[in-house]
Scaffold this motif. Structure first.
Motif, mmCIF file in Angstrom:
data_model
loop_
_atom_site.group_PDB
_atom_site.id
_atom_site.type_symbol
_atom_site.label_atom_id
_atom_site.label_comp_id
_atom_site.label_asym_id
_atom_site.label_seq_id
_atom_site.Cartn_x
_atom_site.Cartn_y
_atom_site.Cartn_z
ATOM 1 N N LYS A 24 28.354 19.304 19.653
ATOM 2 C CA LYS A 24 28.706 19.612 18.011
ATOM 3 C C LYS A 24 27.597 19.449 17.410
ATOM 4 C CE LYS A 24 32.892 17.269 19.483
ATOM 5 N NZ LYS A 24 33.534 15.588 18.992
ATOM 6 N N LYS A 25 26.601 19.467 17.572
ATOM 7 C CA LYS A 25 25.440 19.636 16.696
ATOM 8 C C LYS A 25 24.302 21.020 16.539
ATOM 9 C CE LYS A 25 24.999 14.416 16.541
ATOM 10 N NZ LYS A 25 25.213 13.434 17.157
ATOM 11 N N GLU A 26 23.580 21.637 15.975
ATOM 12 C CA GLU A 26 22.960 22.644 15.981
ATOM 13 C C GLU A 26 21.371 22.136 15.238
ATOM 14 O OE1 GLU A 26 23.028 27.381 16.861
ATOM 15 O OE2 GLU A 26 24.393 26.019 16.108
ATOM 16 N N ILE A 27 20.552 22.746 15.723
ATOM 17 C CA ILE A 27 19.613 23.185 15.025
ATOM 18 C C ILE A 27 18.993 24.257 15.058
ATOM 19 C CG2 ILE A 27 16.969 22.631 14.256
ATOM 20 C CD1 ILE A 27 18.025 19.742 14.231
ATOM 21 N N GLN A 28 18.877 25.112 13.139
ATOM 22 C CA GLN A 28 18.846 26.247 13.685
ATOM 23 C C GLN A 28 18.070 26.781 13.228
ATOM 24 O OE1 GLN A 28 21.772 29.283 11.377
ATOM 25 N NE2 GLN A 28 22.541 29.524 13.448
ATOM 26 N N VAL A 29 17.236 28.233 13.238
ATOM 27 C CA VAL A 29 16.130 28.757 12.103
ATOM 28 C C VAL A 29 16.803 30.157 11.362
ATOM 29 C CG1 VAL A 29 14.440 29.595 12.371
ATOM 30 C CG2 VAL A 29 14.600 27.282 12.882
ATOM 31 N N SER A 30 16.700 30.802 10.147
ATOM 32 C CA SER A 30 17.283 31.839 10.628
ATOM 33 C C SER A 30 15.799 32.158 9.237
ATOM 34 C CB SER A 30 18.099 31.942 9.387
ATOM 35 O OG SER A 30 18.184 31.163 8.415
ATOM 36 N N GLU A 52 26.335 19.757 11.681
ATOM 37 C CA GLU A 52 27.437 19.190 13.084
ATOM 38 C C GLU A 52 28.986 19.293 12.621
ATOM 39 O OE1 GLU A 52 27.730 13.987 13.655
ATOM 40 O OE2 GLU A 52 26.309 14.456 12.921
ATOM 41 N N TYR A 53 29.106 19.375 13.747
ATOM 42 C CA TYR A 53 31.043 19.305 13.680
ATOM 43 C C TYR A 53 31.691 17.867 13.816
ATOM 44 C CZ TYR A 53 31.115 24.398 13.888
ATOM 45 O OH TYR A 53 31.187 25.392 13.643
#
Length: 205
Positions: A24-30, A52-53
């Motif tokens: 349910k969690k994520e670290i994201q780079v854009s 986080e969901y």
């Protein structure tokens, strides 16, 4: 059948199911191209975000990012030896910002996510872009070179509040690595409008 094997099998199935539900969690780079409406400047957008969901399709996220844009006002003339000179006025606008979002996923499966995010941001910006510029060329000024006159009516450094909206598509690969495309636009109380078109990579856990 051995009762111990049955218990072990059920425990394994439950563990696998729990692991799937736990993502349910994520670290994201854009990172990608950006356009700053004040000055019609192209540039770069970069952002690091934690998401986080809290329900199946609803999530919250927060991130910190940066933009840098530049442009130029063309001024060309010849020196006394008749050699061409590029005297263009170059300017840069750069900022750092923190953002908080609420997201809704129209599509959400183990592999595919299509999401819309809306949020608020606080942005610090420094800009060398002028408000008005006048160029007096030799034919009108009687001087051997052009004369550039600037007028600055707004602060060089600003701290503002703003809002944003983004559309994101993610595809999850093996090892819970996600690849995606992000498009967004933001504006703030200073009247700056900044759009983004980015590639995104993340790690789900």
């Amino acid at each position: 059948m051995n009762p111990f094997l049955i218990i072990l099998f059920l425990f394994s199935i439950n563990k696998i199911y729990a692991q799937k539900r736990a993502l349910k969690k994520e670290i994201q780079v854009s990172v990608g191209k950006s356009f700053h409406g004040t000055g019609d400047m192209n540039g770069l957008y970069f952002n690091v975000l934690y998401e986080e969901y809290f329900k199946k399709r609803f999530s919250w996220s927060c991130g910190i990012g940066s933009t840098i844009h530049d442009g130029s006002f063309p001024v060309y003339f010849n020196d006394p030896n008749n050699q061409p000179i590029d005297g263009s006025v170059r300017y840069t606008t750069a900022g750092v910002q923190a953002i908080g979002n609420m997201g809704y996923s129209f599509l959400k499966s183990e592999e595919n996510t299509l999401q819309i995010r809306t949020g608020t941001l606080i942005r610090y910006q420094s800009s060398s872009y002028y408000d008005d510029v006048t160029v007096l060329y030799p034919a009108g000024s009687g001087l051997p070179i052009p004369v550039v006159i600037f007028q600055n009516k707004t602060p060089q450094r600003t701290l503002v509040l703003g809002g944003s909206i983004q559309l994101l598509y993610n595809y999850t690969l093996k090892h819970n690595i996600s690849l995606g495309l992000l498009a967004g636009i933001q504006t703030d109380t200073r009247g700056d409008t900044i759009s983004q078109l980015c590639a995104a990579i993340g790690k789900k856990f």
